[in-house]
Design an enzyme around this catalytic site. Sequence first.
Site, short mmCIF file in Angstrom:
data_model
loop_
_atom_site.label_atom_id
_atom_site.label_comp_id
_atom_site.label_asym_id
_atom_site.label_seq_id
_atom_site.Cartn_x
_atom_site.Cartn_y
_atom_site.Cartn_z
N HIS A 133 -3.62 -5.41 0.74
CA HIS A 133 -3.07 -5.68 2.08
C HIS A 133 -3.03 -7.18 2.35
O HIS A 133 -3.91 -7.72 3.02
CB HIS A 133 -3.92 -4.98 3.15
CG HIS A 133 -3.74 -3.50 3.18
ND1 HIS A 133 -2.80 -2.89 3.99
CD2 HIS A 133 -4.33 -2.51 2.49
CE1 HIS A 133 -2.85 -1.57 3.80
NE2 HIS A 133 -3.77 -1.33 2.90
N CYS A 143 0.84 -1.21 0.00
CA CYS A 143 0.00 0.00 0.00
C CYS A 143 0.88 1.26 0.00
O CYS A 143 1.55 1.53 -0.98
CB CYS A 143 -0.97 -0.04 1.18
SG CYS A 143 -2.32 1.14 0.98
N GLU A 203 -1.33 -8.65 4.43
CA GLU A 203 -1.23 -8.91 5.88
C GLU A 203 -2.60 -8.96 6.53
O GLU A 203 -2.74 -9.50 7.63
CB GLU A 203 -0.33 -7.86 6.55
CG GLU A 203 -0.99 -6.55 6.94
CD GLU A 203 -1.28 -5.61 5.78
OE1 GLU A 203 -1.07 -5.99 4.62
OE2 GLU A 203 -1.75 -4.49 6.05
#
Length: 241
Positions: free
Chosen positions: A218, A114, A220
């Site tokens: 994202h 990002c 994660e």
Amino acid sequence: MIRKIGIAGNERTAVNPEDQNEYTFSYTPKEFVEGVTKAGGLPIILPLGQPEQAKDYIDLIDVLLLAGGQDVDPSLYDQDPHEKLGDLFKQRDTFELALIQEAIRQKKPIAGVCRGMQLLNVAFGGTMIQDLSLDPSLTLAHVQSPVPLTKATHEITIEPNSYLAEFLPETVAVNSYHHQAVDQIAPPFTVTARATDGAVEAIEGVIDSSCILGVQWHPEQGFKTNPTDQEFFTYLVERFN
Ligand SMILES: [Mn+2]
């Protein structure tokens, strides 16, 4: 030897409701730590510091991972701030730019998520669309709030012969939580993933001997429910070199 993934940290100041004191924390979202750990790597959070410390920090790690967060200061790509620009953190920009330069000097790979991808683009001469509303062609819901970020909401198409193509299918669904998009691509990079509205979702390149991969989504947040997002961390830990 276990590979050490250095995650550039952020800072946040908050008032503790118990004692009303203000505390400033150095942190990274725990999901980065979990994703790296689950992939068999050793996560090391690099607290935001001074550019002079970049060499010693990069000495410690095998891969530099730039996390999400604030918008990149538009003065770094020669634009005035638009009214829809989000929060900035100039000190973080400066420190992370020093980490990027040092990682390249030490020929170590760099991944960005990002904001991390956006900063990599800006670091080498690219520009940003400061808010998605400024480009009418970007019609997808790239800010998927309040949909949980563990849920993949829009498709992207991956270029063959890319790092991403080594662990992702040609089309894959990803989550989306960005109000900006990469505009002009910095010369060392190519776009290796786009959303269906054309938004840049990944950039890649090699600078000197450093492999660079940036993704706009994202992983994660997604890895708990999307196996393809865990592959991102596995790739960083096992093969990104
Ligand atoms: Mn998106």
